[in-house]
Design a protein around this motif. Structure first.
Motif, PDB file in Angstrom:
ATOM      1  N   ILE A  60       0.839  -1.197   0.000  1.00 48.31           N
ATOM      2  CA  ILE A  60       0.000   0.000   0.000  1.00 48.31           C
ATOM      3  C   ILE A  60       0.879   1.253   0.000  1.00 48.31           C
ATOM      4  N   ILE A  61       0.279   2.358  -0.444  1.00 40.21           N
ATOM      5  CA  ILE A  61       0.942   3.647  -0.380  1.00 40.21           C
ATOM      6  C   ILE A  61      -0.095   4.674   0.028  1.00 40.21           C
ATOM      7  N   SER A  62       0.271   5.591   0.871  1.00 39.58           N
ATOM      8  CA  SER A  62      -0.687   6.579   1.367  1.00 39.58           C
ATOM      9  C   SER A  62      -0.738   7.790   0.458  1.00 39.58           C
ATOM     10  N   LEU A  63      -1.849   8.523   0.486  1.00 37.40           N
ATOM     11  CA  LEU A  63      -2.012   9.761  -0.268  1.00 37.40           C
ATOM     12  C   LEU A  63      -2.064  10.932   0.700  1.00 37.40           C
ATOM     13  N   PRO A  64      -1.531  12.075   0.330  1.00 40.41           N
ATOM     14  CA  PRO A  64      -1.569  13.247   1.210  1.00 40.41           C
ATOM     15  C   PRO A  64      -3.012  13.662   1.517  1.00 40.41           C
ATOM     16  N   ARG A  65      -3.244  14.075   2.732  1.00 40.44           N
ATOM     17  CA  ARG A  65      -4.605  14.466   3.148  1.00 40.44           C
ATOM     18  C   ARG A  65      -5.122  15.647   2.309  1.00 40.44           C
ATOM     19  N   SER A  66      -4.222  16.571   1.965  1.00 43.39           N
ATOM     20  CA  SER A  66      -4.648  17.725   1.184  1.00 43.39           C
ATOM     21  C   SER A  66      -5.150  17.314  -0.204  1.00 43.39           C
ATOM     22  N   TRP A  67      -4.529  16.276  -0.771  1.00 45.75           N
ATOM     23  CA  TRP A  67      -4.977  15.796  -2.080  1.00 45.75           C
ATOM     24  C   TRP A  67      -6.361  15.146  -1.954  1.00 45.75           C
ATOM     25  N   ILE A  68      -6.550  14.399  -0.871  1.00 43.52           N
ATOM     26  CA  ILE A  68      -7.846  13.752  -0.631  1.00 43.52           C
ATOM     27  C   ILE A  68      -8.949  14.804  -0.574  1.00 43.52           C
ATOM     28  N   ASP A  69      -8.668  15.893   0.137  1.00 46.06           N
ATOM     29  CA  ASP A  69      -9.664  16.965   0.263  1.00 46.06           C
ATOM     30  C   ASP A  69      -9.894  17.684  -1.067  1.00 46.06           C
ATOM     31  N   ASP A  70      -8.797  17.985  -1.779  1.00 50.82           N
ATOM     32  CA  ASP A  70      -8.920  18.708  -3.054  1.00 50.82           C
ATOM     33  C   ASP A  70      -9.705  17.920  -4.092  1.00 50.82           C
ATOM     34  N   LEU A  71      -9.526  16.593  -4.090  1.00 54.48           N
ATOM     35  CA  LEU A  71     -10.180  15.740  -5.080  1.00 54.48           C
ATOM     36  C   LEU A  71     -11.521  15.194  -4.603  1.00 54.48           C
ATOM     37  N   HIS A  72     -11.920  15.595  -3.375  1.00 53.61           N
ATOM     38  CA  HIS A  72     -13.208  15.176  -2.794  1.00 53.61           C
ATOM     39  C   HIS A  72     -13.318  13.647  -2.721  1.00 53.61           C
ATOM     40  N   LEU A  73     -12.218  13.004  -2.327  1.00 59.50           N
ATOM     41  CA  LEU A  73     -12.230  11.562  -2.149  1.00 59.50           C
ATOM     42  C   LEU A  73     -12.675  11.215  -0.735  1.00 59.50           C
ATOM     43  N   LYS A  74     -13.124   9.993  -0.569  1.00 62.62           N
ATOM     44  CA  LYS A  74     -13.543   9.529   0.751  1.00 62.62           C
ATOM     45  C   LYS A  74     -13.313   8.028   0.836  1.00 62.62           C
ATOM     46  N   PRO A  75     -13.336   7.445   2.038  1.00 58.20           N
ATOM     47  CA  PRO A  75     -13.149   5.996   2.159  1.00 58.20           C
ATOM     48  C   PRO A  75     -14.146   5.246   1.277  1.00 58.20           C
ATOM     49  N   GLY A  76     -13.646   4.308   0.498  1.00 59.62           N
ATOM     50  CA  GLY A  76     -14.516   3.562  -0.405  1.00 59.62           C
ATOM     51  C   GLY A  76     -14.508   4.087  -1.835  1.00 59.62           C
ATOM     52  N   SER A  77     -13.896   5.256  -2.067  1.00 60.66           N
ATOM     53  CA  SER A  77     -13.819   5.791  -3.429  1.00 60.66           C
ATOM     54  C   SER A  77     -12.970   4.874  -4.302  1.00 60.66           C
ATOM     55  N   TYR A  78     -13.406   4.684  -5.554  1.00 64.68           N
ATOM     56  CA  TYR A  78     -12.657   3.845  -6.481  1.00 64.68           C
ATOM     57  C   TYR A  78     -11.674   4.700  -7.287  1.00 64.68           C
ATOM     58  N   LEU A  79     -10.439   4.217  -7.358  1.00 63.39           N
ATOM     59  CA  LEU A  79      -9.410   4.861  -8.167  1.00 63.39           C
ATOM     60  C   LEU A  79      -8.867   3.851  -9.162  1.00 63.39           C
ATOM     61  N   SER A  80      -8.504   4.320 -10.353  1.00 62.70           N
ATOM     62  CA  SER A  80      -7.932   3.443 -11.377  1.00 62.70           C
ATOM     63  C   SER A  80      -6.425   3.667 -11.442  1.00 62.70           C
ATOM     64  N   LEU A  81      -5.683   2.586 -11.680  1.00 62.02           N
ATOM     65  CA  LEU A  81      -4.234   2.652 -11.796  1.00 62.02           C
ATOM     66  C   LEU A  81      -3.822   2.200 -13.194  1.00 62.02           C
ATOM     67  N   VAL A  82      -2.887   2.919 -13.791  1.00 60.17           N
ATOM     68  CA  VAL A  82      -2.386   2.575 -15.123  1.00 60.17           C
ATOM     69  C   VAL A  82      -0.873   2.476 -15.061  1.00 60.17           C
ATOM     70  N   LYS A  83      -0.336   1.350 -15.536  1.00 62.12           N
ATOM     71  CA  LYS A  83       1.115   1.182 -15.638  1.00 62.12           C
ATOM     72  C   LYS A  83       1.546   1.736 -16.998  1.00 62.12           C
ATOM     73  N   ASN A  84       2.318   2.814 -16.985  1.00 64.26           N
ATOM     74  CA  ASN A  84       2.727   3.475 -18.215  1.00 64.26           C
ATOM     75  C   ASN A  84       3.977   2.839 -18.810  1.00 64.26           C
ATOM     76  N   GLN A  85       4.204   3.115 -20.099  1.00 65.79           N
ATOM     77  CA  GLN A  85       5.353   2.529 -20.789  1.00 65.79           C
ATOM     78  C   GLN A  85       6.685   3.022 -20.244  1.00 65.79           C
ATOM     79  N   ASN A  86       6.690   4.194 -19.630  1.00 64.80           N
ATOM     80  CA  ASN A  86       7.952   4.735 -19.104  1.00 64.80           C
ATOM     81  C   ASN A  86       8.203   4.306 -17.663  1.00 64.80           C
ATOM     82  N   ASP A  87       7.545   3.205 -17.247  1.00 61.76           N
ATOM     83  CA  ASP A  87       7.714   2.615 -15.910  1.00 61.76           C
ATOM     84  C   ASP A  87       7.161   3.494 -14.790  1.00 61.76           C
TER      85      ASP A  87
END
Length: 345
Positions: A25-52
């Motif tokens: 796991i990796i944590s996200l900054p609290r300020s980013w959580i607030d700015d993006l209006h995220l909350k526990p249970g929010s779904y996020l997508s992850l993409v592995k890019n070609q540049n690693d």
């Protein structure tokens, strides 16, 4: 706001942690959580890019509704540009309204004409004396980017061939039909520009479009404009047929057709290099344009002064520009694929 402050708010280093023996796991900054209006249970997508690298994103807020207020002093061209700009910005509903007055007949006509000839997938869903509402119904999944670009390319190629046929046969009616085909190319161009703008803002749209990274949006935006310009020059050839005083003599026409075929070959090869992401083919294609230019210059120098020569020279310039814009497409492909032919150290 200092540069260091901005940097700290858009990039932070966090340590990857192991939890439970196999989960990382990796944590996200609290300020980013607030700015993006995220909350526990929010779904996020992850993409592995070609540049690693890894991109984490949430669904972007959809641009659902835009309202444009117009007045009697607004020109028809101003209204046209405003609606096209809203369409390109990605809004699904475009509402045009006035302030306590009826929409002038000319303004209403230009809006209807835009929907009919220019804005792909758009319909007028509501109309009253003071209000018109347009809705974009076609989405990327319904008409993929590759399909739209291919249809744009085929239409442009047919325009060029038909324009040369109209020139050969001195057929002004046929030339008029070729000119009308330019509207179809413009429709596809605006549609793709709209989706490229959306792809830059929304990672899901980028993935649905078949592109692998945001930088490809810039490449394809340039390519769409180049194809659109090639179609414009085909339309210009057709328009110039009406200004000729007589048919082109057979010997000259044979050479014009040969230059046209070479120009279309450059266009075809550039688009093939794009679809295959082939640096070598793109490089050969770009180099081949010089042959078209030399052949055009040679014919220019042999033209005898008559009532058609000025128009014919302009037509030859349009044919040459087709090859030059095709070379521009090839250069975009080279820029995007150079990593396949070099060794990074």
């Amino acid at each position: 706001m200092s540069w260091m402050y901005v940097t700290s708010n858009i990039k932070q280093t966090r340590r990857l942690q192991l939890v439970g023996g196999s989960t990382h796991i990796i944590s996200l900054p609290r300020s980013w959580i607030d700015d993006l209006h995220l909350k526990p249970g929010s779904y996020l997508s992850l993409v592995k890019n070609q540049n690693d690298s890894i991109t984490i994103f949430q669904e972007s807020e959809k641009k659902l509704h835009a309202i444009a207020t117009i007045g009697k002093n607004d020109s028809e061209e101003s209204i046209r540009r405003k609606i096209i700009a809203i369409y390109l910005s990605g809004y699904n509903v475009i509402e045009i309204r006035t302030k306590g007055m009826e929409i002038p007949g000319g303004h209403r006509g230009i809006i209807r004409d835009l929907v009919r000839t220019t804005l792909m997938g758009t319909e007028i869903i509501e109309a009253s004396s003071e209000r018109m509402v347009l809705q974009v119904l076609t989405q990327l999944a319904q008409l993929s980017f590759d399909v739209a670009l291919k249809r744009m390319y085929i239409t442009t190629t047919n325009m060029h061939r038909d324009a040369i046929h109209a020139l050969k046969e001195f057929d002004t009616d046929y030339a008029d039909e070729v000119t009308k085909m330019d509207d179809e190319v413009d429709r596809f161009a605006l549609y793709m520009m709209r989706n490229l703008s959306l792809a830059l803002e929304d990672m899901q749209v980028l993935l649905d479009s078949g592109l692998k990274k945001s930088s490809e949006c810039l490449e394809y935006r340039s390519i769409v404009k180049f194809v659109e310009r090639i179609a414009d020059h085909a339309a210009l050839v057709a328009k110039k047929v009406k200004h000729l005083n007589s048919p082109i003599d057979k010997k000259t026409m044979i050479e014009v057709e040969a230059i046209s075929i070479e120009s279309l070959s450059v266009f075809e090869n550039s688009m093939t290099a794009l679809s295959k992401r082939d640096y070598s083919l793109a490089e050969k294609t770009a180099a081949s344009v010089s042959c078209v230019i030399e052949r055009e210059k040679k014919l220019m120098n042999t033209l005898k002064q008559d009532s058609n020569v000025a128009i014919l020279k302009l037509i030859l310039e349009d044919i040459r520009r087709t090859a030059e814009y095709s070379s521009d497409i090839a250069e975009v492909v080279m820029d995007g694929t150079v990593h396949t032919v070099v060794k990074a150290v």
